[in-house]
Design an enzyme around this catalytic site. Structure first.
Site, short mmCIF file in Angstrom:
data_model
loop_
_atom_site.label_atom_id
_atom_site.label_comp_id
_atom_site.label_asym_id
_atom_site.label_seq_id
_atom_site.Cartn_x
_atom_site.Cartn_y
_atom_site.Cartn_z
N HIS A 88 0.81 -1.22 0.00
CA HIS A 88 0.00 0.00 0.00
C HIS A 88 0.84 1.27 0.00
O HIS A 88 0.34 2.34 -0.29
CB HIS A 88 -1.03 -0.03 1.13
CG HIS A 88 -0.50 0.22 2.51
ND1 HIS A 88 -0.31 -0.78 3.42
CD2 HIS A 88 -0.12 1.35 3.12
CE1 HIS A 88 0.16 -0.27 4.55
NE2 HIS A 88 0.28 1.03 4.39
N ASP A 131 -0.09 -7.44 1.03
CA ASP A 131 0.40 -6.10 1.31
C ASP A 131 1.92 -6.00 1.42
O ASP A 131 2.44 -5.36 2.33
CB ASP A 131 -0.28 -5.54 2.58
CG ASP A 131 -0.23 -4.01 2.63
OD1 ASP A 131 0.36 -3.40 1.71
OD2 ASP A 131 -0.78 -3.44 3.58
N SER A 133 4.51 2.40 7.89
CA SER A 133 4.22 1.32 6.95
C SER A 133 5.45 0.84 6.22
O SER A 133 6.18 1.63 5.64
CB SER A 133 3.22 1.80 5.90
OG SER A 133 1.95 1.53 6.33
#
Lengths: 516, 496
Positions: free
Chosen positions: B81, B112, B192
């Site tokens: 992402h 992901d 992230s």
């Protein structure tokens, strides 16, 4: 702290407001063009209050989520008009799920229990009479039943009747602005309704009020918008027809044709249908199976050009002698009784064809998913903690304001495509929830499923569900339950579910099933 | 509970930091803490997000910041992402002002994860490389999260303990669930793709958090990371495979008795087998699954692996397309051993958000037709029951065998040719001139045939009145619509 200084000011303002009211001679909203509009004045010795009674209802509906019990009761008051042989007409809202209906003389001197003679939830009208017929002369002494007015023309003046707490009647005049078909109670039920402009005060009774024209009954007011000072009044022709239908041996209600239609304004669509340009026409897009139109062999693709000789334009309006452009449904629902024949001129295969249709009425109870079930307790069955209910619109509405997107998809599908289910079902029986019990161990997450079979027997309605549970095969000691659209059979131990049912009764459930 | 991504969405602001002097990386042993920081990179991404409401438009230009780390020669691991819909990727070494151009080598939206490489690896060559642990971190053991979250420009380190190991949804694709490890270290937007360390070894990748709970950060644990790295070894990512089964727990004693199963708390009932899926033709609804690869399945669908109770699908989670899985089922009272060859079912991505794709569409005189997918479903909240049913049954009932695409009339851009049409948007196209529509490309060929008919008659599901347009007037209408709505092309049939 900052708010404090404001308070006396507010109080002053609110104190000032009522001052002009006692004078009551000044028009609330002066309208130069129509000076008589919106004028509230104390009635003289006019007989208005002698032709109306208060209707006091106690309404109580059943709980949808716990169908063995009732919701808290509510009270409603309205003003009913005395017609015929001392019957009283009011809105159907007043008697929907009523547990007690009373008449009360406007001067407060006497009360008596009333009963419903006929009620039409779709047209939002109800006709009541005294429960004890022998009391009639006494209760209605000095009162004068109303005649039904001739259909008032547009721009005519109508009088809305209210009665204050002191028994004094209050008459507000207003102009009849327009007539159209509208739903006044149940969504989608369109009937002829007047729009009347009048500035009313809120009075002791709710806005279910008689409307007079020239001293005769011209309508029943069903709602009032105080912001726009516009009220919806159930129209004179509908009142007259409702009374006519009510005097028949059995009240039948208003018929329908059973078609879905689409406008034909689109020139390309018209050229595709080869519709002549000098015609109007409504495209029949759907015909309900078994409906009047279906029996008359009307098919999707037909175009309705006229009804009883009245041309229907491209958007579905015809010219009414009194009220101008009105939607075509008025020619079927408003002006006809079940059993009447109407003549439709249809455009079919490139030419005009006349078809006679004998109108019928679809009883709400014959629908796969009924839209309303007033006065009827919901059917259900609790078995070992599993709760089965019939799919109805009120059940769907229990999913909240957004029910059309939030209710389970399979339920919504049954509502919008009943044809796909009707061959095997009178009602859809749904597993709506599971009370966690020893018998339902492992089934706690099951809900929103529709039942196909129980103990191998197809289930058409609640009665069949109950009898299917009673017909467990002797060789087995548990019931089998199959669902529509799911490859899943679940089993419920009979002995244990009986024990659970017993304990649920002890825990205060009034009953475990209802199938009426 | 809302799950949020932890990539930082913002316009790329230039980092003004003093360049740290390069230090030689020790060759042997685990790198020291300070060195390790240098291999945690800041990733700056410029994105272009397609607009499914106006599929002919370029979409929205945006960007974000995430974290990545070096796992091998010119291999930076991060979250999918962080780089999804990316157009330009820049990598920063900690403490250096220089931005290095990068590209995506592999991207796995279902778990992901993504791997980036830089155009010139020379400046990175001396940096230590993270090694990835094989084990799942133990409950209560301590972990460190390193990354570039909001709250400052420089690298951030937080510490916490492993609070839960579970099988949970991965919010990036909205359609996948895998093993997940919950930690109580703060994980914030920008974290992230950052490494989660234990003894300087990677035990996970920070990727999402919860908005409604405190101290809940989620990391992608090593089994998922290692599976991804193994999958791309052949140069291509093949996605997860699935058994394609729906099961019902067999807890109720009456149910067990009726199925003639001993009351020993084992086995689940198969209620649906995805047509053409891995198990189609072998497993049948009504079978009771009792073991998978010799692990006993309990009545809740769990198995025991390495002393931990996990979902039975965890076995398949660690396998690849083409691998076999042994299933033991009870069918008609008899135990049977089945060997199932796993395969991917591309159609099951119906429920996953798609990235790096240009929305497909076809237009005719202002009428816009689009294939149903989750991107469209999320954009245009459909109310029509038929659309919603076809969407929800698309995989489980195998509707993809009948419909390559479910073509929807999504919009009607006003033009003098269509203003008198009823607005039937949000409905499924049933047929065009009597031919059933089963894909967007086929719809396009029906709407633009070599010899047009007099009228185009478009029938929609659940609507009994057809939409009729005169073919002769369509070219002029198309020109007007293109001109007034600024539409460069009347169709896009290719997603990539």
């Amino acid at each position: 702290m900052k708010f404090l200084p404001l308070l006396p000011l507010l109080w002053l303002v609110s104190c000032e407001k009522p001052a002009p009211a006692p004078a009551a001679t000044v028009p609330a909203v002066p309208t130069p063009a129509t000076p008589e509009v919106s004028q509230a004045e104390p009635a003289p010795a006019a007989p208005a209050h002698l032709s109306v009674v208060r209707v006091n209802s106690t309404l109580q509906n059943w709980s949808i989520t716990q169908p063995w019990e009732k919701n808290p009761p509510r009270q409603r008051r309205s003003l009913g008009a005395i017609v015929g042989d001392h019957q009283v007409i009011t809105t159907a809202e007043m008697v929907a799920d009523a547990t007690l209906v009373e008449f009360e003389a406007t001067d407060g001197t006497r009360r008596a229990r009333a009963e419903v003679l006929s009620v039409d939830y779709e047209a939002n009208l109800a006709l009541l009479q005294l429960a004890d017929a022998e009391e009639k002369t006494k209760f209605f002494a000095g009162m004068k039943p109303l005649e039904i007015a001739a259909n008032p023309p547009l721009r005519d003046t109508l009088e809305i009747i209210q009665v204050e707490d002191n028994g004094q009647s209050l008459i507000t005049s207003g102009q009849l602005l327009s007539a159209d078909v509208r739903a006044t109670f149940l969504p989608g039920q369109l009937f002829l309704t007047f729009r009347v402009k009048a500035s009313m005060q809120s009075s002791a009774s709710s806005f279910s009020l008689p409307v007079f024209n020239d001293g005769k009954l011209a309508g029943v007011l069903s709602s009032y918008d105080s912001k726009d000072q516009i009220s919806d009044v159930i129209a004179t022709p509908l009142i007259a027809r409702f009374l006519m239908e009510s005097r028949k041996e059995k009240y039948q209600g208003f018929p329908n044709l059973g078609v879905s239609i689409s406008a034909t304004e689109d020139v390309h669509f018209r050229s595709y249908l080869k519709l002549p340009d000098d015609q109007g026409g409504l495209y029949v897009s759907k015909v309900r199976k078994g409906s009047a139109a279906d029996l008359a062999k009307i098919v999707p693709g037909d175009v309705m050009l006229s009804i009883d000789g009245k041309p229907v334009d491209r958007r579905g309006y015809y010219q009414d002698e009194t009220y101008g452009s009105l939607p075509w449904v008025q020619l079927v629902r408003g002006n006809k009784s079940a059993g009447d024949v109407i003549r439709l001129t249809l455009w079919r295969e490139g030419k005009a064809t006349d078809v006679d249709v004998t109108l019928t009425r679809q009883e709400e109870s014959t629908r796969l998913v009924p839209n309303y079930q007033f006065g009827k307790a919901p059917n259900f069955l609790i078995k070992g903690g599993m709760m089965f209910q019939e799919l109805t619109r009120p059940l769907l509405e229990a999913y909240g304001d957004e029910w059309e997107s939030r209710a389970p998809l399979n339920f919504l599908d049954a509502l919008s495509n009943p044809e796909a289910y009707q061959a095997d079902h009178d009602r859809m029986i749904c597993l709506t929830g599971v009370i966690p019990t020893q018998a339902t161990l492992g089934y706690e997450g099951l809900r929103n499923l529709m039942i196909k079979k129980v103990n191998g027997k197809p289930v058409r309605n609640m009665k069949e569900l109950i009898s299917a549970f009673q017909a467990m095969p002797i060789s087995s000691d548990s019931h089998s339950i199959e669902f529509i659209d799911e490859d899943l059979v679940i089993y419920l131990n009979d002995e244990m579910s009986k024990m659970i049912d017993e304990s649920l009764l002890q825990r205060g459930l009034q009953q475990l099933s209802r199938a009426e | 509970m809302k799950v949020f991504f932890v990539s930082l969405l913002m316009a790329g602001t230039a980092l003004c930091q003093d360049p740290a002097p390069a230090t030689a990386a020790p060759e042997a042993a685990a790198p020291s803490t300070a060195d390790i920081y240098r291999s945690v990179v800041r990733i700056e991404v410029a994105t272009q997000v397609p607009n499914y409401a106006a599929p002919w438009n370029a979409g929205r230009f945006s960007g974000g910041i995430g974290t990545g780390f070096l796992i091998g020669p010119n291999k930076f691991l991060t979250n999918a992402h962080v780089v999804s819909n990316g157009q330009r990727f820049l990598i920063n070494i900690y403490g250096s002002p220089e931005k290095h151009r990068a590209k995506v080598e592999h991207i796995a939206h279902d778990c992901d994860l993504a791997i980036l490489s830089v155009d010139d690896f020379a400046p990175f060559e001396k940096l230590p490389v993270f090694s990835i642990s094989q084990a799942v971190p133990q409950l209560e053991s301590q972990v460190r999260v390193i990354g570039y979250p909001i709250g400052g420009e420089r690298l951030s380190v937080t510490r916490g303990v492993v609070s839960r190991i579970d099988f949970q949804p991965y919010s990036h694709s909205r359609a996948d669930s895998h093993l997940i490890v919950q930690i109580d270290a703060a994980i914030n937007p920008g974290n992230s793709g950052g490494p989660v360390l234990q003894d300087n070894k990677v035990v996970g990748v920070a990727f999402q958090g919860l908005t409604e709970a405190d101290n809940t950060g989620y990391i992608i644990p090593t089994p998922v990371v290692n599976r991804f790295l193994k999958d791309v070894e052949d140069g291509r990512y093949d996605e997860y495979t699935d058994l394609g089964l729906a099961e019902f727990p067999l807890i109720n004693p009456a149910m067990r008795e009726a199925l003639k199963l001993p009351n020993n708390g084992s086995g689940v009932l198969v209620t649906n087998v995805t047509p053409t899926g891995s198990c189609d033709g072998q497993v049948k609804p009504g079978d009771v699954l009792v073991a998978i690869d010799d692990h006993a399945i309990d009545a809740n669908g769990s198995i025991l692996i390495e002393g931990e109770k996990v979902n039975m699908h965890e076995i398949v989670e660690r396998k690849f397309a083409g691998d076999q899985v042994k299933l033991r089922v009870i069918r008609g009272g008899k135990s049977e051993e089945l060997t199932v060859t796993l395969k991917t079912l591309p159609q099951s991505r119906m429920y996953a958000i798609k990235y790096e794709e240009k929305p497909r569409y076809v237009m005719l005189a202002g009428l816009v037709f689009q294939p149903l997918d989750t991107n469209l479903f999320a954009t245009a909240s459909f109310r029509d029951v038929t659309v919603r049913r076809l969407y929800s049954d698309y995989v489980s009932k195998g509707l993809f065998q009948e419909f390559e695409d479910i073509v929807i009339l999504t919009d009607m851009l006003s033009d003098e040719l269509n203003t008198s049409l009823p607005r039937y948007t949000g409905r499924v196209v049933k047929s065009i001139n009597g031919t059933k529509v089963s894909s967007l490309a086929q719809a396009e060929s029906l709407l633009y045939p070599k010899t047009p008919p007099e009228h185009f008659v478009i029938e929609l599901m659940g609507v009994e009145r057809p939409l009729v347009l005169p073919a002769a007037k369509i070219p002029a209408a198309n020109d007007r619509v293109r001109e007034s709505y600024n539409i460069p092309r009347l169709s896009n049939l290719k997603a990539r």
